[in-house]
Scaffold this motif. Structure first.
Motif, PDB file in Angstrom:
ATOM      1  N   SER A   1       0.242   4.842  -0.278  1.00 48.81           N
ATOM      2  CA  SER A   1       0.081   6.081  -1.047  1.00 48.81           C
ATOM      3  C   SER A   1       0.281   7.327  -0.199  1.00 48.81           C
ATOM      4  O   SER A   1       0.811   8.328  -0.677  1.00 48.81           O
TER       5      SER A   1
ATOM      6  N   MET B   1       0.874  -1.188   0.000  1.00 52.05           N
ATOM      7  CA  MET B   1       0.000   0.000   0.000  1.00 52.05           C
ATOM      8  C   MET B   1       0.913   1.241   0.000  1.00 52.05           C
ATOM      9  O   MET B   1       1.833   1.299  -0.813  1.00 52.05           O
TER      10      MET B   1
ATOM     11  N   ASP C   1      -4.571  -6.620 -10.780  1.00 54.74           N
ATOM     12  CA  ASP C   1      -5.533  -5.717 -10.158  1.00 54.74           C
ATOM     13  C   ASP C   1      -6.900  -6.388 -10.061  1.00 54.74           C
ATOM     14  O   ASP C   1      -7.726  -6.035  -9.216  1.00 54.74           O
TER      15      ASP C   1
ATOM     16  N   THR D   1       2.175   3.084  -5.980  1.00 55.87           N
ATOM     17  CA  THR D   1       0.747   3.072  -5.665  1.00 55.87           C
ATOM     18  C   THR D   1       0.143   4.467  -5.791  1.00 55.87           C
ATOM     19  O   THR D   1      -1.081   4.615  -5.689  1.00 55.87           O
TER      20      THR D   1
ATOM     21  N   SER E   1       6.586   0.627  -5.466  1.00 55.55           N
ATOM     22  CA  SER E   1       5.438  -0.034  -6.068  1.00 55.55           C
ATOM     23  C   SER E   1       4.545   0.930  -6.833  1.00 55.55           C
ATOM     24  O   SER E   1       3.605   0.492  -7.517  1.00 55.55           O
TER      25      SER E   1
END
Length: 317
Positions: free
Chosen positions: A126, A124, A180, A154, A152
């Motif tokens: 962000s 995760m 996804d 994000t 990654s």
């Protein structure tokens, strides 16, 4: 006979070097390892260039990291980082508001829980990766462990690369998420997209997860990987250009040609046409054309597919 064999081996070696220089490099990292032993063990049956990113507080973190390393596989710490959205968080999720000491403590525990790790990527994150002060604290902690950082991506406004400036930490970026969705057709399309990006840009990193659909697609598609694509570990791309992150490639705009001024003498007067001299071939260009031709030729494709078998075959006595 020995001379012929030596010449053949040298020729094959040269051809393989040309192939390696021309092939597109594709790196695949499987995230969230440490929770699903059945699917994760299936991942460990795939080529050893497939790397694993292990959640540091997962119940099987140490076991899976050790197994992967024993195969010669690359291991990353899949570090939980705060997202912008509200959702359940892993224990010891990195937050932008944390102090340097707190971040160093969490990363130190992660390094202990995931043995043999050579890099880290974000789970995760962000909110965390878009915070420059927060990521600067992360990079300072990573530097002491000599870990690289796989962003990654994000979020498009990630500050990981900026935060690593002035440290010894190298940053590489994800280009494709394989899964996804859990739809096999979607995963195949994303896999093919990763292959095309590796071919077009020279390299690409794809991230997937140890889910049944992803495992099934990889088992089906990896054996038929195109001959001009080679699987590599993420660390092999630390010195590759990273482009502009995880977004789609946008070709540079073509400059419109300026209109040529009208020739005032193009009426009834016959002009003498001067034959221009032939351009000399540039040696570098010529060699590049030859290398491209060799790299995609059937002999090199054949050698690549059968090289491992040849090298493992015992010589006849």
């Amino acid at each position: 006979m020995r001379y012929v064999k030596t010449r053949t081996a040298l020729l094959i070696g040269c051809l393989l070097q040309v192939y390696a220089a021309q092939a597109g490099k594709l790196s695949i990292v499987i995230d969230d390892v440490g929770y699903r032993p059945h699917e994760e063990n299936a991942v460990l049956q795939m080529p050893t260039a497939i790397s694993v990113a292990v959640l540091p507080n997962a119940p099987h973190a140490r076991l899976m990291a050790t197994r992967a390393h024993s195969q010669g596989r690359e291991v990353l710490i899949h570090m939980p980082m705060a997202p912008l959205s509200k959702q359940p968080l892993e224990r010891d999720t990195l937050q932008p508001s944390m102090s340097s000491d707190e971040i160093q403590r969490i990363i130190r525990n992660a390094v202990n829980n995931v043995p043999y790790a050579v890099g880290m990527n974000n789970h995760m994150g962000s909110a965390m990766t878009s915070s420059l002060p927060g990521m600067q604290k992360v990079m300072q902690a990573l530097e002491s462990y000599r870990l690289y950082f796989l962003d990654s991506m994000t979020i498009g406004s990630s500050q990981a690369t900026r935060a690593a400036a002035g440290t010894g930490v190298k940053v590489i970026k994800r280009r494709v998420f394989l899964d996804d969705t859990a739809n096999e057709a979607d995963i195949r399309r994303q896999f093919n997209r990763a292959v095309e990006l590796a071919r077009r840009n020279g390299s690409a990193i794809a991230i997937g997860h140890p889910r049944p659909a992803t495992v099934k697609v990889l088992q089906q598609m990896l054996p038929s990987l195109p001959a001009d694509i080679v699987l590599v570990k993420p660390s092999a791309l630390l010195n590759e250009p990273q482009g502009n992150g995880g977004g789609s490639y946008v070709p540079p705009p073509v400059k419109p040609q300026k209109p040529q001024p009208k020739n005032p003498f193009s009426g009834g007067i016959k002009q003498c046409k001067v034959k221009p001299p032939k351009e000399k071939a540039n040696a570098g260009t010529a060699l590049g054309v030859i290398a491209d031709s060799i790299a995609t030729s059937p002999p090199v494709t054949f050698i690549k597919r059968h090289w491992q078998h040849w090298t493992q075959t015992k010589p006849q006595t």
